[in-house]
Design an enzyme around this catalytic site. Structure first.
Site, PDB file in Angstrom:
ATOM      1  CB  THR A   1      -0.760  -0.020   1.168  1.00 13.56           C
ATOM      2  OG1 THR A   1      -1.820  -1.157   1.254  1.00 13.56           O
ATOM      3  CG2 THR A   1      -1.848   1.071   1.476  1.00 13.56           C
TER       4      THR A   1
ATOM      5  CG  PHE B   1      -8.802  -4.288  -1.905  1.00 12.73           C
ATOM      6  CD1 PHE B   1      -8.890  -2.915  -1.537  1.00 12.73           C
ATOM      7  CD2 PHE B   1      -8.133  -4.634  -3.184  1.00 12.73           C
ATOM      8  CE1 PHE B   1      -8.745  -1.900  -2.141  1.00 12.73           C
ATOM      9  CE2 PHE B   1      -8.082  -3.379  -4.049  1.00 12.73           C
ATOM     10  CZ  PHE B   1      -8.428  -2.057  -3.456  1.00 12.73           C
TER      11      PHE B   1
ATOM     12  CD  GLU C   1      -3.716  -8.761  11.011  1.00 10.59           C
ATOM     13  OE1 GLU C   1      -3.325  -7.592  10.638  1.00 10.59           O
ATOM     14  OE2 GLU C   1      -3.468  -9.337  12.078  1.00 10.59           O
TER      15      GLU C   1
ATOM     16  CE  LYS D   1      -5.400  -1.142   1.321  1.00  4.53           C
ATOM     17  NZ  LYS D   1      -4.547  -1.976   1.484  1.00  4.53           N
TER      18      LYS D   1
ATOM     19  CG  ASN E   1      -7.897  -0.015   4.347  1.00  3.42           C
ATOM     20  OD1 ASN E   1      -8.741  -0.691   4.131  1.00  3.42           O
ATOM     21  ND2 ASN E   1      -6.525  -0.280   4.380  1.00  3.42           N
TER      22      ASN E   1
ATOM     23  CB  CYS F   1      -4.702  -2.020   7.251  1.00  3.73           C
ATOM     24  SG  CYS F   1      -3.631  -3.236   7.041  1.00  3.73           S
TER      25      CYS F   1
HETATM   26  C1  UGA Z   1      -8.317  -3.769   6.417  1.00  2.00           C
HETATM   27  C2  UGA Z   1      -9.499  -3.814   5.371  1.00  2.00           C
HETATM   28  O1  UGA Z   1     -10.583  -4.392   5.987  1.00  2.00           O
HETATM   29  C3  UGA Z   1      -8.821  -4.559   4.319  1.00  2.00           C
HETATM   30  O2  UGA Z   1      -9.785  -4.606   3.174  1.00  2.00           O
HETATM   31  C4  UGA Z   1      -7.575  -4.145   3.941  1.00  2.00           C
HETATM   32  O3  UGA Z   1      -6.991  -4.733   2.622  1.00  2.00           O
HETATM   33  C5  UGA Z   1      -6.639  -4.186   4.910  1.00  2.00           C
HETATM   34  O4  UGA Z   1      -6.998  -3.191   6.100  1.00  2.00           O
HETATM   35  C6  UGA Z   1      -5.287  -3.818   4.512  1.00  2.00           C
HETATM   36  O5  UGA Z   1      -5.105  -2.554   4.077  1.00  2.00           O
HETATM   37  O6  UGA Z   1      -4.289  -4.737   4.373  1.00  2.00           O
HETATM   38  P1  UGA Z   1      -7.965  -5.494   8.742  1.00  2.00           P
HETATM   39  O7  UGA Z   1      -6.640  -4.478   9.078  1.00  2.00           O
HETATM   40  O8  UGA Z   1      -7.506  -6.823   8.727  1.00  2.00           O
HETATM   41  O9  UGA Z   1      -8.076  -4.997   7.223  1.00  2.00           O
HETATM   42  O10 UGA Z   1      -9.028  -4.772   9.687  1.00  2.00           O
HETATM   43  P2  UGA Z   1     -10.568  -4.731   9.457  1.00  2.00           P
HETATM   44  O11 UGA Z   1     -11.293  -6.113   9.528  1.00  2.00           O
HETATM   45  O12 UGA Z   1     -10.789  -3.928   8.531  1.00  2.00           O
HETATM   46  O13 UGA Z   1     -10.753  -4.179  10.930  1.00  2.00           O
HETATM   47  C7  UGA Z   1     -10.358  -2.766  11.216  1.00  2.00           C
HETATM   48  C8  UGA Z   1     -10.741  -2.342  12.457  1.00  2.00           C
HETATM   49  O14 UGA Z   1     -12.060  -2.123  12.495  1.00  2.00           O
HETATM   50  C9  UGA Z   1     -10.676  -3.293  13.594  1.00  2.00           C
HETATM   51  O15 UGA Z   1     -10.279  -2.723  14.815  1.00  2.00           O
HETATM   52  C10 UGA Z   1     -12.024  -3.845  13.821  1.00  2.00           C
HETATM   53  O16 UGA Z   1     -12.365  -4.189  15.216  1.00  2.00           O
HETATM   54  C11 UGA Z   1     -12.803  -2.658  13.644  1.00  2.00           C
HETATM   55  N1  UGA Z   1     -14.193  -2.906  13.263  1.00  2.00           N
HETATM   56  C12 UGA Z   1     -14.501  -3.443  12.074  1.00  2.00           C
HETATM   57  C13 UGA Z   1     -15.243  -2.519  13.938  1.00  2.00           C
HETATM   58  O17 UGA Z   1     -15.076  -1.766  14.921  1.00  2.00           O
HETATM   59  N2  UGA Z   1     -16.439  -2.493  13.787  1.00  2.00           N
HETATM   60  C14 UGA Z   1     -16.854  -3.232  12.610  1.00  2.00           C
HETATM   61  O18 UGA Z   1     -18.181  -3.464  12.155  1.00  2.00           O
HETATM   62  C15 UGA Z   1     -15.889  -3.927  11.534  1.00  2.00           C
END
Ligand code: UGA
Length: 449
Positions: A129, A155, A158, A207, A211, A263
């Site tokens: 990214t 995309f 984790e 990208k 996010n 991310c």
């Molecule tokens: C994020 C993006 O979702 C991916 O699409 C992207 O590819 C990735 O970053 C990256 O740039 O590599 P990730 O970091 O694994 O993925 O985390 P998310 O699942 O997006 O969650 C991010 C934060 O939002 C976490 O703290 C999670 O607990 C919070 N969250 C998520 C909420 O508080 N509520 C929700 O409904 C969803």
């Protein structure tokens, strides 16, 4: 030679064997390509060669093992092995500092090495990214070597990296050289997903924007949760009603203690930085980031109210249990975890914190020294005045809450994720504060406004 012929002839190179690199290497191997994955970390490569990734990623060890068994996956610490690859994917970290400036030294270090190696390499693909403009800069550097640049952002969530690679919502390919873009697009043949063919700049921005948009959605939901508490609404009911509108969608509407991970925080800051560099104010995103910084404070206020009866109360000397340390369920990743911010704030106030996380059985780097890590939720809850549930681990819904109520000190439970069953906890005599749900009879618009 046809486009397919060119691709079939050469291997796919991948630099970096972290989350992104491993998903990419094993994913392309699964699609039938020969892959050479290179990382300078000898221990990591040795471990991967034995079929173990050490990442909590469902399905990863299985695709890794089948890649190794097929003989199509080569893992190496020797960059020179990439010379037999026609396309090389750069999957190295791009850390962002507090001001949003991206450190691209790892990306450009790899590009320098690829220029020196030469060989069959004709396309350099940036999957890391990066801020908008990076691929054009790479293109200028690579022009004398006749290597083309393609931007193909990842995309991958984790704890879902394997499925997100093989069954993505979309594939984005940015190029200024159509044939190079065609070749990279053809590598994904076999995957059913919308393909967006765009410019280098659009791919890079898509990208960061994705996010940053998700982060903004969450900040909105978290502020809405505060309003629900104040007005007697229930965030679960409000978001359920909103989610039926297909323009809004049901994903990313769960409130939490703030958004974290490696991310969203980094990409939001980086996009703000790109805006500043371009002289464009991204005020909405700026506000979303500021709101997220305040999210921890709201949790601490709730703890104070629950334990002392006042949001200004003193937590000094109180024992607090913290259930969940990872930034989200399904991972042991502590990077930018809101749970750690909560923990540090409590410690700063003179509270004692005992924490439990199913994915973190042993102390690891990044945990506050003053925090006690235990391997059982009951041990964390012993004599605790408050139990904060910071990560939405499904097993927390199955906890023996009656036993927790017994060992704790007339505890208040703070469910920052709004996923525990209020009825179940209330039957155990527990006072529950759920994020976005007004405590019964405590706050109501007519009495508090
Ligand atoms: C994020 C993006 O979702 C991916 O699409 C992207 O590819 C990735 O970053 C990256 O740039 O590599 P990730 O970091 O694994 O993925 O985390 P998310 O699942 O997006 O969650 C991010 C934060 O939002 C976490 O703290 C999670 O607990 C919070 N969250 C998520 C909420 O508080 N509520 C929700 O409904 C969803």
């Amino acid at each position: 030679m046809s486009v397919d012929g060119i691709l079939a002839a050469g291997a796919v190179g991948v630099v970096g064997a972290g989350y992104v690199g491993l998903a990419t290497a094993t994913g392309f191997c699964h699609l039938g390509h020969r892959v050479v994955a290179v990382d300078r970390d000898t221990t990591r490569i040795d471990r991967l060669r034995s079929g173990h990734s050490d990442l909590t990623e469902p399905g990863l060890d299985s695709v890794l093992q089948s890649g190794l068994d097929s003989g199509r996956l080569t893992l190496s610490t020797d960059f020179a092995e990439l010379s037999r690859c026609e396309a090389v994917f750069i999957c190295v970290p791009t850390p962002v500092d507090g001001a949003g400036h991206s450190d691209l030294s790892a990306v450009f270090d790899v590009i320098g090495k690829l220029i020196r190696i030469g060989g069959d390499i004709c396309i350099v693909v940036i999957k890391s990214t990066v801020p908008v403009g990076t691929a054009s800069r790479a293109e200028r550097l690579l022009r004398p070597s006749a290597m083309a640049v393609v931007s193909n952002p990842e995309f991958l969530r984790e704890s879902h990296i394997v499925t997100d690679f093989l069954d993505p919502d979309r594939i984005v390919i940015g190029d200024s050289d159509r044939v190079a873009g065609d070749r990279i697009a053809a590598l994904y043949r076999g995957i059913e997903a919308p393909l967006e063919r765009v410019s280098l700049e659009s791919a890079e921005l898509a990208k960061h924007a994705s996010n940053a948009f998700l982060a903004t959605k969450l900040s909105f939901v978290n502020e809405l949760a505060a309003l629900c508490e104040r007005t007697g609404a229930d965030i679960r009911e409000v978001t359920a009603a909103m989610a039926h509108d297909h323009r809004i969608g049901e994903a990313f509407l769960s409130p939490g203690p703030g958004w974290g991970g490696s991310c969203l925080p980094k990409d939001a800051r980086a996009l703000l930085h790109s805006g500043r560099e371009a002289g464009i104010e991204l005020g909405v995103l700026d506000a979303a980031v500021a709101a997220n910084t305040g999210a921890t404070g709201r949790v601490i206020d709730t703890v104070r109210r629950g334990v002392t009866g006042s949001a200004q109360g003193n937590l000094h000397g109180r024992r607090i249990a913290l259930l969940g340390l990872a930034f989200k369920a399904g991972t042991g990743d502590l990077r930018f975890s809101p749970a750690l911010d909560i923990c540090r704030s409590l410690i700063d106030e003179g509270a004692t914190v005992a924490a439990y996380d199913p994915a973190i059985p042993q102390p690891v780097a990044g945990l506050p020294d003053e925090m006690e890590l235990v391997d059982d939720p009951l041990l964390a809850a012993k004599d605790a005045a408050a139990v904060i549930v910071a990560t939405e681990w499904p097993e927390f819904t199955e906890l023996d809450w009656a036993a927790i109520a017994d060992v704790a000190d007339d505890p208040v439970v703070i469910d920052t994720r709004t996923f525990l069953d209020p009825g179940q906890l209330s039957r155990c005599g527990i006072r529950l504060y759920s994020n976005g749900i007004a405590p019964t009879g405590v706050l109501h618009p007519t009495s508090s406004w």
